[in-house]
Design a protein around this motif. Structure first.
Motif, PDB file in Angstrom:
ATOM      1  N   ARG A  37       0.823  -1.208   0.000  1.00  0.00           N
ATOM      2  CA  ARG A  37       0.000   0.000   0.000  1.00  0.00           C
ATOM      3  C   ARG A  37       0.861   1.265   0.000  1.00  0.00           C
ATOM      4  O   ARG A  37       0.544   2.238  -0.698  1.00  0.00           O
ATOM      5  CB  ARG A  37      -0.907  -0.002   1.232  1.00  0.00           C
ATOM      6  N   ALA A  38       1.924   1.249   0.768  1.00  0.00           N
ATOM      7  CA  ALA A  38       2.766   2.440   0.883  1.00  0.00           C
ATOM      8  C   ALA A  38       3.432   2.807  -0.434  1.00  0.00           C
ATOM      9  O   ALA A  38       3.722   3.986  -0.682  1.00  0.00           O
ATOM     10  CB  ALA A  38       3.811   2.216   1.970  1.00  0.00           C
ATOM     11  N   ARG A  39       3.687   1.838  -1.304  1.00  0.00           N
ATOM     12  CA  ARG A  39       4.405   2.112  -2.553  1.00  0.00           C
ATOM     13  C   ARG A  39       3.500   2.093  -3.777  1.00  0.00           C
ATOM     14  O   ARG A  39       3.986   2.267  -4.894  1.00  0.00           O
ATOM     15  CB  ARG A  39       5.527   1.076  -2.749  1.00  0.00           C
ATOM     16  N   MET A  40       2.185   1.906  -3.594  1.00  0.00           N
ATOM     17  CA  MET A  40       1.304   1.764  -4.744  1.00  0.00           C
ATOM     18  C   MET A  40       1.151   3.071  -5.520  1.00  0.00           C
ATOM     19  O   MET A  40       1.043   3.054  -6.759  1.00  0.00           O
ATOM     20  CB  MET A  40      -0.071   1.260  -4.287  1.00  0.00           C
ATOM     21  N   ARG A  41       1.158   4.204  -4.851  1.00  0.00           N
ATOM     22  CA  ARG A  41       1.028   5.485  -5.574  1.00  0.00           C
ATOM     23  C   ARG A  41       2.225   5.697  -6.497  1.00  0.00           C
ATOM     24  O   ARG A  41       2.061   6.087  -7.661  1.00  0.00           O
ATOM     25  CB  ARG A  41       0.905   6.630  -4.578  1.00  0.00           C
ATOM     26  N   ASP A  42       3.413   5.436  -5.999  1.00  0.00           N
ATOM     27  CA  ASP A  42       4.605   5.561  -6.851  1.00  0.00           C
ATOM     28  C   ASP A  42       4.561   4.562  -7.998  1.00  0.00           C
ATOM     29  O   ASP A  42       5.014   4.855  -9.111  1.00  0.00           O
ATOM     30  CB  ASP A  42       5.871   5.347  -6.017  1.00  0.00           C
TER      31      ASP A  42
END
Length: 823
Positions: free
Chosen positions: A237-242
């Protein structure tokens, strides 16, 4: 001690059978309803828990936040993301696409339908499902592989020995031959794969050409990931935007990408599979979702039924406590201690509760199948759960219902009791407690009744509410696959020739869940440009006569006017051309027009494509009452240049019953497309999934209301019976002084109904807050009318009056001399 407890219960049953019977029945009802609803709540909370390593499984959703449209989350996700996910997230052990499909096998013009999925060979690795026959790693390795459930194997062949057997499958008119390579083992408990009967590989041609495999902005199925550890969910979840920025970005003309800044309108949401059942209540393209608050409310009703049963026992026990006062006094005089008496009375309460638990278990057996029928869920009596929970429920219920009466009974003082001419009443404190218990019971019951009335009214309203088109005399068919203009014209001619058909037309949207094909348009208004995302539909001649939408301004399309003909494939691809369109009322409101007439002649633009508004129709609700109607733009197509994309035929008929007309239409359909199954249905049947969930859960609230009122009436009856005994002397004096029987009855009724009035005052604001919150989840809803509250209050007073009327009249008619002599 045990024999003393049993003898005490039997003695009370002989002396006061009505009291003991009401006590036992109230507790049994509470326990039975609690266990039945607890099974339902357990079922809902255990969704997907039976899948191996379910805590490591997640689904990827897409969330879109576009101008002019409310944020929308879809359970489907683009398959184009799969290779990038495997590359960028080492936490992913495996990933699988899942495309829900209806397969049919046909013989002699008759079709047998099977629910299933198109997927790839990672299906069994991701979900951890084994095969009872066949090898999981090889079952879907070939394009013609086919895995059946045990149910589907028996349905198709009548045996499980089917490996190597061949089946011809029909997927929306496309036929393919498959070889059975495996039999799936069933998964315990409710889960997303519970209804899967067939699993086949995604056809290679489909993977090469279908847009959801090729573009970021297109989706047609679900994507599931199996992670190495449950803790990896947070890291992904923490890296999904990137991840979205890195892989879905592209120039404005890049049709694969979403745009230069995809993160502004697009998000990939990671949903743990164990949470998906409740999460999906607000997600598009998700059929198994249920509101967690509704499930918790059902569990609360079960708990409140148990609380009401306990309150009823306390009320009955304290009401007849005075009848045992002399027994307590004599036993204390003979040397019994308060602790010993307390233990005996608590033992009696536990013994009665145990008997009620047995009766409650029988009620659970009766109620659970009914609840399963009402909700449509496969809820069964799980004896492992029930037999583990029942002793705990019995002990806690026995302690809760017996503690206060045991304290009161064991606390009587022998001298005061034996010296008194009358039995002790417990004083004002005991009377206040009994009134509070009755008020609390009725407050719970009235609140549930109000909620039930509002839910029933809302669900009835959803079925009967105006949807912007005329439902009666309307039948809607299945999408006509193939995109062949000549075939579409033949189908129109075949259906038009059916006796009883008054009008027929094609459209690309229908009253049921459908994929939202939206386009971005601009309007250069007087206050500056307005961007709007509009739902796209294309209709043919006859559509207006079939659906009969309300024309608010302007005109409908005219086939004789060439400008009314909509864009063809070249126009849409190149973004060129000027065309007449009809829009709905939501579009007009979104653009800021004060009246529909002001929009006539205005032009919307999509790059070089110009859409001139010639008409405005009222909103046609093809979606759930919970969802807002989208702005919609309608183009017209006479089939002169280009075919429709999977058009949906709709027929208005007259002079014949619906069933007969549906049969005629199905035969006409088969004359053009015999290989493609069709089923002409009314609009309400296509919208059924939008109503059934709330209706079924409304039935549970009705059950809770009936049980709550029944137990509350038992408590009120006990209060009336006790008061009648205590006030015989008072009433004798009043009658001796000239009071009439009617005056006495009115006095007693006023006193008995005072707790009910207090209950209504407490229940109304609670029910108002709960129902206001529930109704806010609907775009189309009934007003929270005072009528619902007045009906519940009037019903509560009527039931309460009938409950105490017998006791009231008996005491009011008593002869004064006999009453005074009895004291």
């Amino acid at each position: 001690m045990l024999m003393t407890i049993v003898r005490g219960v039997l003695r009370q049953a002989r002396r006061h059978p009505v009291y003991v019977g009401l006590d036992l029945l109230g507790l049994a009802l509470g326990i039975g309803v609690f266990l039945s609803l607890a099974l339902l709540v357990r079922y809902e909370y255990s969704f997907n828990a039976g899948l191996p390593d379910a805590e490591r499984l997640v689904r990827l959703d897409e969330r879109w936040t576009e101008a002019g449209v409310a944020p929308m989350e879809e359970a489907d996700a683009t398959f184009h993301a799969l290779p990038f996910l495997r590359r960028d997230f080492p936490e992913i052990e495996d990933a699988v696409p899942l495309l829900e499909t209806t397969f049919r096998t046909g013989q002699g013009g008759q079709f047998t339908a099977f629910n299933g999925y198109e997927t790839d060979s990672s299906f069994f690795r991701v979900f951890g499902i084994g095969l009872s026959r066949g090898v999981a790693d090889d079952a879907l390795s070939q394009p013609d592989g086919l895995v059946l459930s045990e149910k589907a194997a028996m349905k198709a062949f009548g045996t499980l020995d089917v490996l190597g057997r061949r089946m011809e499958l029909n997927r929306s008119g496309t036929r393919s031959v498959h070889v059975v390579t495996g039999i799936m083992m069933s998964v315990t408990g409710p889960n997303l794969l519970a209804n899967a009967e067939m699993v086949v590989p995604i056809p290679p041609e489909e993977a090469r050409t279908r847009s959801c495999f090729l573009h970021w902005s297109s989706s047609c199925g679900e994507v599931f990931l199996r992670l190495k550890k449950p803790e990896d969910i947070g890291a992904i979840r923490a890296r999904m935007r990137d991840f979205v920025i890195r892989n879905a970005s592209g120039a404005a003309g890049d049709h694969v990408a979403i745009g230069p800044h995809p993160e502004k309108i697009y998000e990939i949401v990671v949903v743990p599979l164990r949470e998906a059942h409740f999460h999906d209540a607000g997600v598009d393209d998700a059929e198994d979702g249920v509101d967690r608050n509704v499930v918790n409310a059902i569990g609360l009703i079960g708990f409140l039924a148990l609380v009401l049963g306990c309150a009823n026992t306390v009320n009955l026990a304290t009401a007849r406590a005075g009848l045992r006062a002399r027994e307590v006094a004599v036993r204390k005089t003979l040397g019994a201690t308060r602790r010993l008496l307390f233990a005996q009375f608590m033992g009696e309460a536990l013994f009665v509760t145990a008997l009620a638990g047995i009766v409650g278990l029988v009620l659970c057996e009766i109620l659970t199948p009914e609840i399963a029928s009402l909700t449509g869920e496969a809820v069964t009596v799980s004896y492992g759960f029930v037999l583990a929970a029942l002793p705990v429920v019995v002990v806690l219920t026995g302690l809760a219902s017996g503690f206060h009466p045991a304290t009161v009974l064991s606390g009587y003082r022998p001298a005061a009791v034996l010296a008194a001419a009358r039995m002790p009443s417990g004083g004002r404190g005991a009377a206040r407690l009994r009134n509070i218990l009755v008020a609390g019971q009725f407050a719970i019951a009235v609140a549930i009744v109000i909620c039930t009335l509002v839910i029933d009214r809302q669900t009835a309203f959803m079925r009967d509410a105006d949807r912007g088109y005329v439902k009666s005399g309307l039948l809607i068919g299945q999408p006509l696959r193939g995109n062949d203009a000549a075939q579409e014209r033949r189908m129109l001619d075949a259906l038009r020739s059916v006796p009883g058909v008054a009008a027929i037309g094609f459209g690309e949207l229908e009253p049921r869940p459908h994929s939202m094909s939206r386009s971005a348009y601009k309007y250069a208004g007087p206050n500056g440009p307005v961007d709007i995302q509009i739902l796209f539909d294309r209709v043919g001649p006859g559509y207006f006569e079939v659906y009969r939408p309300r024309l608010l301004a302007g005109r409908w399309f005219d086939p004789a006017r060439g400008q009314d003909e909509g864009p063809d494939a070249d126009n849409l691809r190149d973004g060129t051309g000027s065309f007449n369109v009809v829009v709905n009322a939501k579009t007009i409101a979104t653009l800021g027009f004060a009246t529909p007439g002001m929009a006539i002649g205005q032009v919307l633009t999509n790059d070089g494509l110009k859409a001139r508004i010639i008409g405005v129709v009222d909103d046609m609700r093809f979606v759930s009452p919970r969802d807002p109607v989208s702005p919609e733009i309608i183009f017209f197509d006479t089939l002169a240049r280009v075919p429709f994309v999977d058009p949906i035929p709709a027929v208005r008929f007259q002079g014949v019953t619906r069933a007969v007309m549906a049969q005629r239409l199905d035969r006409a359909w088969a004359s053009v497309r015999p290989e493609l199954a069709s089923s002409f249905q009314p609009a309400d049947e296509r919208m059924e999934m939008y109503f059934t969930g709330d209706e079924r859960r409304g039935h549970l609230f009705t059950l809770g209301a009936v049980v709550a009122l029944l137990i509350a009436c038992m408590g009120l009856y006990s209060l009336a019976a006790f008061s009648a005994i205590r006030r015989v002397h008072e009433i004798g004096i009043r009658k001796a002084l000239g009071a009439s029987g009617g005056q006495i009855a009115a006095l007693l009724l006023r006193d008995f109904l005072r707790p009910v009035a207090l209950a209504c005052v407490l229940a109304c604001p609670v029910a108002w807050v709960l129902m206001r919150s529930w109704l806010s989840g609907f775009d189309q809803r009934v007003p929270l009318s005072p009528l619902h509250f007045l009906i519940a209050i009037a019903g509560a007073f009527l039931i309460a009056t009938l409950t105490v009327l017998g006791q009231t009249l008996r005491v009011a008619r008593a002869e004064p001399a006999r009453a005074l002599r009895a004291q």
